[in-house]
Design a protein around this motif. Structure first.
Motif, PDB file in Angstrom:
ATOM      1  N   ALA A   1      29.730  36.273  45.540  1.00 13.16           N
ATOM      2  CA  ALA A   1      30.112  36.551  46.859  1.00 13.16           C
ATOM      3  C   ALA A   1      30.485  37.899  46.873  1.00 13.16           C
TER       4      ALA A   1
ATOM      5  N   PRO B   1      28.277  37.187  54.997  1.00 13.01           N
ATOM      6  CA  PRO B   1      28.801  36.684  53.755  1.00 13.01           C
ATOM      7  C   PRO B   1      30.441  36.608  53.588  1.00 13.01           C
ATOM      8  N   GLU B   2      30.948  35.653  53.197  1.00 14.01           N
ATOM      9  CA  GLU B   2      32.413  35.598  53.111  1.00 14.01           C
ATOM     10  C   GLU B   2      32.927  35.908  51.775  1.00 14.01           C
ATOM     11  N   GLY B   3      33.770  36.566  51.543  1.00 13.86           N
ATOM     12  CA  GLY B   3      34.361  37.056  50.338  1.00 13.86           C
ATOM     13  C   GLY B   3      35.221  35.792  49.610  1.00 13.86           C
ATOM     14  N   ARG B   4      34.910  35.921  48.248  1.00 12.02           N
ATOM     15  CA  ARG B   4      35.902  35.027  47.514  1.00 12.02           C
ATOM     16  C   ARG B   4      36.687  35.666  46.699  1.00 12.02           C
ATOM     17  N   CYS B   5      37.878  35.405  46.499  1.00 11.55           N
ATOM     18  CA  CYS B   5      38.917  36.301  45.780  1.00 11.55           C
ATOM     19  C   CYS B   5      38.894  35.635  44.284  1.00 11.55           C
ATOM     20  N   CYS B   6      39.381  36.620  43.710  1.00  9.30           N
ATOM     21  CA  CYS B   6      39.560  36.760  42.152  1.00  9.30           C
ATOM     22  C   CYS B   6      40.680  35.722  41.779  1.00  9.30           C
TER      23      CYS B   6
ATOM     24  N   GLY C   1      41.463  32.378  42.464  1.00 12.08           N
ATOM     25  CA  GLY C   1      40.481  32.209  41.752  1.00 12.08           C
ATOM     26  C   GLY C   1      41.120  32.112  40.247  1.00 12.08           C
ATOM     27  N   ALA C   2      40.307  33.046  39.682  1.00 10.12           N
ATOM     28  CA  ALA C   2      40.646  33.325  38.202  1.00 10.12           C
ATOM     29  C   ALA C   2      41.495  34.261  37.838  1.00 10.12           C
TER      30      ALA C   2
ATOM     31  N   LEU D   1      36.019  40.878  35.944  1.00 13.66           N
ATOM     32  CA  LEU D   1      36.215  39.394  35.842  1.00 13.66           C
ATOM     33  C   LEU D   1      34.925  38.843  35.192  1.00 13.66           C
TER      34      LEU D   1
ATOM     35  N   ALA E   1      32.948  34.170  42.402  1.00 14.68           N
ATOM     36  CA  ALA E   1      33.588  35.391  42.857  1.00 14.68           C
ATOM     37  C   ALA E   1      32.543  36.697  42.761  1.00 14.68           C
TER      38      ALA E   1
END
Lengths: 765, 58
Positions: free
Chosen positions: A531, B53-58, A141-142, A221, A528
């Motif tokens: 979620a 829910p599924e996590g999304r990473c940074c 991601g970021a 973030l 992010a």
């Protein structure tokens, strides 16, 4: 046939107690083999293979020599690419294979959860190349785009070395191990594994740590987005347009054309480009500037309200379409950036190791190289957050056990490469501009004159910043000002804009590329945030549910709203604190982000170490123990410095006391705080930051201590009970790596020739 | 890699082939119940995401 089956049943039963016997699992004699023979696997070393690997090693060696030893005026970006890629290839081929053979010993004769728990939905065997993309989109991601930019203050070499060496021995190892162990446990989450392996105390500490770490990560973030959008009508307009675009995509997928994911993503992407271009038009008009120029506090509140709504709305309306858009942009922009860097090959004039590597007063993030480099760059080298993705979601989709090396270890190598590209993009911009953009407004006053005076006053060799450089660049990227745009995202956007305008459109297109980069970073971060808030809400509901059972019911609206509100309040408070921080925000808070992320990594590695010990793999225990020791030393040292350091720029409590004493002495201004109100703010912020540091380090020490105790206990008894699911024989075959080996191709052909009714279910090609 | 394979890979990574995957699974289990229609499947999929829910990473 019936005899055969009963025989298999008995063998299976006795094997439940001794999982390591899985390699003699009986296969269905009517099916071709489900695994390649170990001795046929590589086909041995041929002179050509040896020559290729010697070539890769030589190119890598030469590249590292150019980066680390040769001191020219400038160094070309290609050396970074070669050094990183050659190191990744060698690590993947040799070190990850070593881990596979000696420590994990995956067995393709065993069915994966995707096979024995198959439901066609969550548990679904997915082609390894597709799953690699899925997994990469979920982990990257970021983070890898921001940390390296901030660490560029120390010069190019420390960051590059940590990103490459860190990923090889720590980050990729963590992802690979967690993914493998979760797969062997039916796709259990890190929290569940911690509870099983470390017991009640360790498990509870891991759960609380994960929750608080998620709050701090989401907050920081969000702070990056706020800093990128503050006082930028163009950015505010185009990023807020992502909300109606996502809503439209959601309705389109739900009611108009269900399942047409690529189609709707392409439409969304086109609308997104339109939003970026339209942002430029709007920023030219008087009413547009009046409407969309928002101060940072307003934007922060906007994100907080958005975060709450997004987390309680049904997934199909906002979250799912936004995720499609984000995945689409992720793959597209990363490929684009790699191509652009290879074609334009920018020259980098930043010193290898800068003045700030050994000093604690760096204006971007304070603190010396050790330990603060290692917490400034978390994602890309070692990211604990990945353990949450690598356990749970991905393991439920793995087709064959041996594919975990490609997806887990290989996926993280790709994220590391993204971090290297971000570092190169940030290094390619002028150093004076870099410091003008990344020093806090408290230092520069937020004006061009202030920034020029501050940066030239730093006494950096070869840096002589002219005011025109800042105003011209701001004009080129379509912003009012680029002074003190901290957080890393704007700096990276300038770097990307400079690289991309060399390829397409020239200086006239710089504004577009700048806002394109801001847009995708904001998109990744907001995805992010959504979620993360949602996942954290479910974790909190589950935890409260232990005391108030009603909360376990996740469809209970009131409970969902309460828990969402608590989570949003948690990260929202830290976000507002960062935005209004008289000392800058990013420079005081970013170390907490890195420390939190690395502590999560330490927790994940501690769980892996305990599992390895219970398997009796003491000879190779150093594979998880080495990165665990490093992460523990780095984060505990960094936390202790943040807690106990007497230097106010580094230690939260030292700063806290300094401002409190100044207030007590009746002073009207102190340090960077010009008013009594600002001084009171610093006192409060440093108190919260210092308290969080103490909380994190305490929880991490508890988790690591319980893991060491579990390991020692296992050592005394020569192992421990295994929490793995019982072995089930597999009835399918697929190659392990990206490219099938000759032996794998031969087996694939045998499976392809099976009569249709005997073929196992698999995603259609 | 051919264009066709690239399109297949892209659609796979975006998650578009989830319904086909479900149909294949359904066919292989020889269930007597009719599979969900495409519309039902995608509704069911996002509704399940609501609860998991599924996590999304940074």
């Amino acid at each position: 046939m019936s005899e055969n089956e009963s025989g298999r049943g008995q063998a299976g039963a006795s094997r439940v107690q001794r999982n390591e016997d899985a390699d003699v699992l009986l296969q269905d004699p009517d099916l071709p083999p489900t695994a390649v023979d170990a001795d046929k696997e590589d086909g041995g070393w041929t002179p050509l293979k040896i020559a290729v690997w010697v070539g890769i090693a030589l190119l890598g060696g030469v590249s590292w020599t150019v980066l680390a030893i040769v001191r020219g005026e400038t160094v070309n970006a290609m050396w970074f690419v070669f050094a990183a890629v050659c190191s990744y290839l060698i690590a993947y081929r040799f070190y990850s294979k070593f881990i596979e053979r000696k420590l994990l010993r995956p067995n393709d004769r065993r069915a994966t959860p995707a096979e024995y728990k198959a439901d066609g939905k969550d548990f679904a065997s997915t082609d390894r190349r597709v799953l690699y993309g899925h997994h990469f989109a979920a982990i990257a991601g970021a983070g890898p785009l921001v940390g390296p930019v901030l660490a560029a203050q120390m010069g190019y070499l420390p960051g590059t070395m940590w990103i490459v060496i860190g990923v090889i021995f720590a980050g990729a190892v963590q992802d690979y191990l967690v993914m493998f162990f979760s797969m062997r446990r039916g796709g259990r989450s890190l929290g569940q594994m911690a509870r099983e392996e470390l017991g009640l105390i360790g498990g509870t500490a891991a759960l609380i740590a994960t929750l608080t770490i998620m709050i701090i990560i989401v907050a920081i973030l969000a702070l990056v987005v706020v800093n990128a959008l503050g006082e930028s009508p163009w950015g505010v307009f185009s990023v807020s347009m992502t909300i109606p675009i996502a809503l439209f995509m959601g309705v389109y997928l739900r009611y108009l054309r269900p399942g047409k994911v690529s189609e709707v993503s392409l439409i969304g992407f086109a609308l997104l480009m339109l939003a970026i271009v339209a942002g430029g038009w709007i920023a030219e008009t008087e009413w547009g500037v009046a409407l969309f120029t928002l101060d940072r506090v307003t934007i922060a509140w906007g994100i907080i309200i958005y975060g709450f709504i997004a987390a309680v709305l049904p997934v199909w309306l906002l979250l799912a379409p936004r995720d499609y858009l984000s995945t689409f942009m992720k793959i597209g922009t990363i490929v684009m950036l790699a191509v652009a860097i290879v074609i334009t090959r920018p020259e980098i004039s930043v010193p290898a190791v800068s003045e700030f590597a050994s000093r604690a007063d760096g204006p971007v993030v304070p603190g010396t190289l050790f330990p603060f480099l290692f917490v400034t760059i978390a994602c890309g080298a070692l990211s604990g957050f990945h353990a949450l993705i690598a356990s749970g979601t991905t393991p439920k989709m793995i087709e064959k056990e041996r594919q975990t090396r490609f997806i887990g270890y290989g996926g993280m190598l790709m994220e590391s490469f993204v971090a290297i590209m971000a570092l190169v993009a940030a290094l390619s911009i002028d150093r004076g501009i870099y410091f003008a953009m990344n020093s806090s407004a408290a230092a520069t006053g937020g004006t061009i004159e202030g920034a020029v005076a501050f940066v030239n006053g730093l006494g950096l060799t070869g840096v002589n910043l002219a005011p025109e450089a800042l105003s011209t660049l701001a004009n080129n990227v379509g912003e009012e000002s680029i002074v003190s745009r901290t957080g890393g995202a704007p700096t990276l956007a300038v770097g990307i804009a400079q690289i991309m305008q060399g390829l397409f459109g020239g200086a006239g297109m710089m504004a577009f590329w700048y806002h394109f980069a801001i847009m995708f970073e904001a998109l990744f971060i907001l995805t992010a945030v959504d979620a993360g808030t949602r996942v954290a809400r479910f974790m909190l509901q589950d935890t409260i549910g232990n005391f108030v059972p009603k909360f376990k019911d996740t469809s209970w609206r009131v409970g969902a709203w309460i828990c969402t509100a608590i989570m949003v309040a948690g990260w929202g408070a830290i976000l507002i604190m960062g935005v209004t921080d008289p000392l800058g925000g990013i420079n005081t808070l970013f170390p907490l982000f890195g420390i939190a992320n690395q502590l999560l990594a330490a927790i994940a590695l501690a769980v892996c170490m305990a599992i390895c010990a219970k398997k009796g793999a003491f000879k190779y225990l150093w594979i998880p123990a080495l990165p665990l020791a490093f992460a523990a030393v780095v984060t505990i040292t960094a936390s202790f410095l943040k807690i106990f350091s007497p230097v106010p720029t580094v230690g939260y409590w030292a700063n806290h006391m300094a401002f409190r004493n100044a207030l007590a002495a009746g002073e009207q201004s102190f340090g960077n705080a010009a008013t009594v109100e600002a001084m009171e703010k610093v006192v409060r912020n440093t108190f919260i930051q210092g308290t969080l540091s103490i909380l994190f380090v305490t929880l991490a020490i508890i988790v690591i201590a319980t893991a060491i105790m579990a390991t020692v206990r296992a050592y005394r008894t020569g192992g421990g009970p295994s929490a793995e699911d019982p072995a089930v024989p597999s009835r399918t075959f697929a190659p392990a790596g990206l490219i099938a080996t000759p032996a794998e191709k031969e087996l694939e052909a045998q499976w392809a020739n099976l009569p249709h009714d005997k073929k196992p279910a698999r995603a259609g090609h | 890699m051919s264009v066709k394979e690239l399109i297949w890979l892209f659609k796979g990574v975006m998650g578009e082939n989830a319904y086909q995957q479900y149909l294949d699974h359904h066919a292989s289990t020889h269930s007597s119940e009719a599979p969900m229609t495409e519309r039902q499947f995608w509704r069911d999929k996002t509704d399940r995401q609501d609860a998991h829910p599924e996590g999304r990473c940074c």
